[in-house]
Design an enzyme around this catalytic site. Structure first.
Site, PDB file in Angstrom:
ATOM      1  N   SER A 141     -32.234  21.113   2.972  1.00 35.28           N
ATOM      2  CA  SER A 141     -33.546  21.348   2.343  1.00 35.28           C
ATOM      3  C   SER A 141     -33.974  20.071   1.638  1.00 35.28           C
ATOM      4  CB  SER A 141     -33.461  22.474   1.321  1.00 35.28           C
ATOM      5  OG  SER A 141     -34.662  22.550   0.589  1.00 35.28           O
ATOM      6  N   TYR A 155     -29.551  26.167  -5.878  1.00 33.32           N
ATOM      7  CA  TYR A 155     -29.871  26.073  -4.441  1.00 33.32           C
ATOM      8  C   TYR A 155     -29.959  24.598  -4.032  1.00 33.32           C
ATOM      9  CZ  TYR A 155     -32.885  26.317  -0.261  1.00 33.32           C
ATOM     10  OH  TYR A 155     -33.425  26.162   0.988  1.00 33.32           O
TER      11      TYR A 155
HETATM   12  P1  NAP Z   1     -35.331  33.631   6.017  1.00 34.32           P
HETATM   13  O1  NAP Z   1     -36.657  33.787   6.680  1.00 34.32           O
HETATM   14  O2  NAP Z   1     -35.077  34.323   4.723  1.00 34.32           O
HETATM   15  O3  NAP Z   1     -34.195  34.024   7.080  1.00 34.32           O
HETATM   16  C1  NAP Z   1     -32.858  33.924   6.673  1.00 34.32           C
HETATM   17  C2  NAP Z   1     -31.956  34.227   7.844  1.00 34.32           C
HETATM   18  O4  NAP Z   1     -30.607  34.027   7.431  1.00 34.32           O
HETATM   19  C3  NAP Z   1     -32.052  35.660   8.324  1.00 34.32           C
HETATM   20  O5  NAP Z   1     -31.846  35.649   9.711  1.00 34.32           O
HETATM   21  C4  NAP Z   1     -30.895  36.343   7.594  1.00 34.32           C
HETATM   22  O6  NAP Z   1     -30.395  37.491   8.274  1.00 34.32           O
HETATM   23  C5  NAP Z   1     -29.867  35.224   7.649  1.00 34.32           C
HETATM   24  N1  NAP Z   1     -28.820  35.282   6.653  1.00 34.32           N
HETATM   25  C6  NAP Z   1     -28.937  35.292   5.305  1.00 34.32           C
HETATM   26  N2  NAP Z   1     -27.724  35.292   4.731  1.00 34.32           N
HETATM   27  C7  NAP Z   1     -26.816  35.310   5.734  1.00 34.32           C
HETATM   28  C8  NAP Z   1     -25.408  35.340   5.784  1.00 34.32           C
HETATM   29  N3  NAP Z   1     -24.669  35.351   4.681  1.00 34.32           N
HETATM   30  N4  NAP Z   1     -24.806  35.339   6.996  1.00 34.32           N
HETATM   31  C9  NAP Z   1     -25.544  35.318   8.139  1.00 34.32           C
HETATM   32  N5  NAP Z   1     -26.883  35.278   8.162  1.00 34.32           N
HETATM   33  C10 NAP Z   1     -27.511  35.278   6.970  1.00 34.32           C
HETATM   34  O7  NAP Z   1     -35.006  32.079   5.728  1.00 34.32           O
HETATM   35  P2  NAP Z   1     -35.658  30.736   6.320  1.00 34.32           P
HETATM   36  O8  NAP Z   1     -36.769  30.349   5.425  1.00 34.32           O
HETATM   37  O9  NAP Z   1     -35.859  30.834   7.777  1.00 34.32           O
HETATM   38  O10 NAP Z   1     -34.465  29.713   5.987  1.00 34.32           O
HETATM   39  C11 NAP Z   1     -33.538  29.282   6.970  1.00 34.32           C
HETATM   40  C12 NAP Z   1     -32.805  28.079   6.426  1.00 34.32           C
HETATM   41  O11 NAP Z   1     -33.756  27.057   6.102  1.00 34.32           O
HETATM   42  C13 NAP Z   1     -32.022  28.347   5.135  1.00 34.32           C
HETATM   43  O12 NAP Z   1     -30.820  27.622   5.162  1.00 34.32           O
HETATM   44  C14 NAP Z   1     -32.938  27.810   4.050  1.00 34.32           C
HETATM   45  O13 NAP Z   1     -32.235  27.436   2.903  1.00 34.32           O
HETATM   46  C15 NAP Z   1     -33.537  26.616   4.776  1.00 34.32           C
HETATM   47  N6  NAP Z   1     -34.804  26.150   4.210  1.00 34.32           N
HETATM   48  C16 NAP Z   1     -35.903  26.972   4.186  1.00 34.32           C
HETATM   49  C17 NAP Z   1     -37.076  26.500   3.636  1.00 34.32           C
HETATM   50  C18 NAP Z   1     -38.326  27.327   3.565  1.00 34.32           C
HETATM   51  O14 NAP Z   1     -39.273  26.943   2.852  1.00 34.32           O
HETATM   52  N7  NAP Z   1     -38.417  28.449   4.275  1.00 34.32           N
HETATM   53  C19 NAP Z   1     -37.131  25.204   3.106  1.00 34.32           C
HETATM   54  C20 NAP Z   1     -36.001  24.407   3.156  1.00 34.32           C
HETATM   55  C21 NAP Z   1     -34.838  24.890   3.711  1.00 34.32           C
HETATM   56  P3  NAP Z   1     -31.052  38.965   8.091  1.00 34.32           P
HETATM   57  O15 NAP Z   1     -32.319  38.973   8.925  1.00 34.32           O
HETATM   58  O16 NAP Z   1     -30.037  39.886   8.652  1.00 34.32           O
HETATM   59  O17 NAP Z   1     -31.324  39.142   6.641  1.00 34.32           O
END
Ligand code: NAP
Length: 246
Positions: A141, A155
């Site tokens: 991130s 985080y």
């Molecule tokens: P999201 O929409 O909340 O989706 C999270 C995903 O991770 C879901 O598929 C969830 O499964 C799964 N998950 C959560 N905890 C888990 C665990 N312990 N074991 C296995 N699967 C797990 O998140 P996102 O925004 O796409 O984020 C994805 C990645 O990008 C993360 O690492 C996040 O930190 C990073 N990121 C996101 C942003 C942003 O602004 N969105 C920015 C920077 C970095 P379920 O569907 O079963 O809940």
């Protein structure tokens, strides 16, 4: 040529789901790990198959060693030897100052974002070094270098650790023919913001982004796709920031 077999953690929704579909259209078969949302996992698996990839879904918490073992065993058993890993699963907690953040939230964020990435990377590397090839992409991130004061320094710290892990593991595994890189997204419009109690965050933060908007999951998937592909064959230990300039 055999098709790449790639494990994508957190593949049911958001960036992970976009990555699964993008990799399928690039020619990968995909093992999709998720923790809770069966319907979302099945929806994404259907999209992966429509894009031409085989797909197996595995309910597995990446912070649990036995779950991680079962995930990789299922992937190899159903699809063949695992050639790639996208460490995408990640969580955060309600925004706030560290002084107001509970120990359970601190522990969960570190356990999923850091320990989960370590457990999956170790499991993948054990298989990859035997085959003398493999690719790992970690989803970090931009928070890792911004620090996220007042929102979630725990985080940000967990993601800075992912950057260090990317660099160290790239050096460790380079001689074994395994590449390790990271993508560092800025604010991306996914459900993670609603999950932490701030669904409007992508719209609000847009004003502070030089490109003037939040990113889309597909824009992160495109960067992951490049780092997973032979097109990036000389890149290892890189942290690719995809943040609209933030
Ligand atoms: P999201 O929409 O909340 O989706 C999270 C995903 O991770 C879901 O598929 C969830 O499964 C799964 N998950 C959560 N905890 C888990 C665990 N312990 N074991 C296995 N699967 C797990 O998140 P996102 O925004 O796409 O984020 C994805 C990645 O990008 C993360 O690492 C996040 O930190 C990073 N990121 C996101 C942003 C942003 O602004 N969105 C920015 C920077 C970095 P379920 O569907 O079963 O809940």
């Amino acid at each position: 040529m055999t098709r790449p077999v790639t494990v994508v953690t957190g593949g049911s929704r958001g960036i992970g789901a976009a990555t699964c579909v993008r990799l399928a259209s690039d020619g990968h078969d995909v093992a999709l790990a998720y923790v809770r949302d069966d319907e979302a996992a099945e929806r994404t698996a259907t999209a992966v198959r429509a894009a031409g990839g085989r797909c197996v879904t595995v309910r597995a918490d990446t912070s649990d060693e036995a779950d991680v073992d079962r995930l990789f065993e299922t992937a190899a058993g159903e699809l063949g030897p695992v050639t790639g890993l996208v460490n995408n699963a990640g969580v955060t907690s309600r925004p706030g100052r560290l002084v107001d953040t509970g120990t359970d939230d601190l522990r969960r964020v570190v356990e999923v974002n850091l320990l989960g990435t370590l457990l999956c990377s170790r499991r993948a590397a054990q298989a990859m070094i035997q085959r003398k090839s493999g690719v790992i992409v970690n989803v970090s991130s931009a928070a890792a270098t911004l620090g996220s004061p007042g929102e979630y320094v725990h985080y940000a710290a967990s993601k800075a650790a992912v950057d260090a892990l990317t660099l160290g593991l790239a050096k460790e595994l380079g001689p074994d023919g395994v590449r390790v890189n990271a993508v560092s997204p800025g604010v991306i419009d996914t459900e993670i913001h609603a999950a932490m109690g701030d669904p409007e965050r992508p719209r609000r933060v847009a004003a502070t982004v030089p490109l003037g908007r939040a990113g889309r999951a597909e824009e992160i998937a495109a960067a992951i796709s490049w780092l997973m592909s032979p097109e990036s064959s000389y890149a290892t230990g890189a942290v690719l920031r995809v943040s609209g300039g933030r």
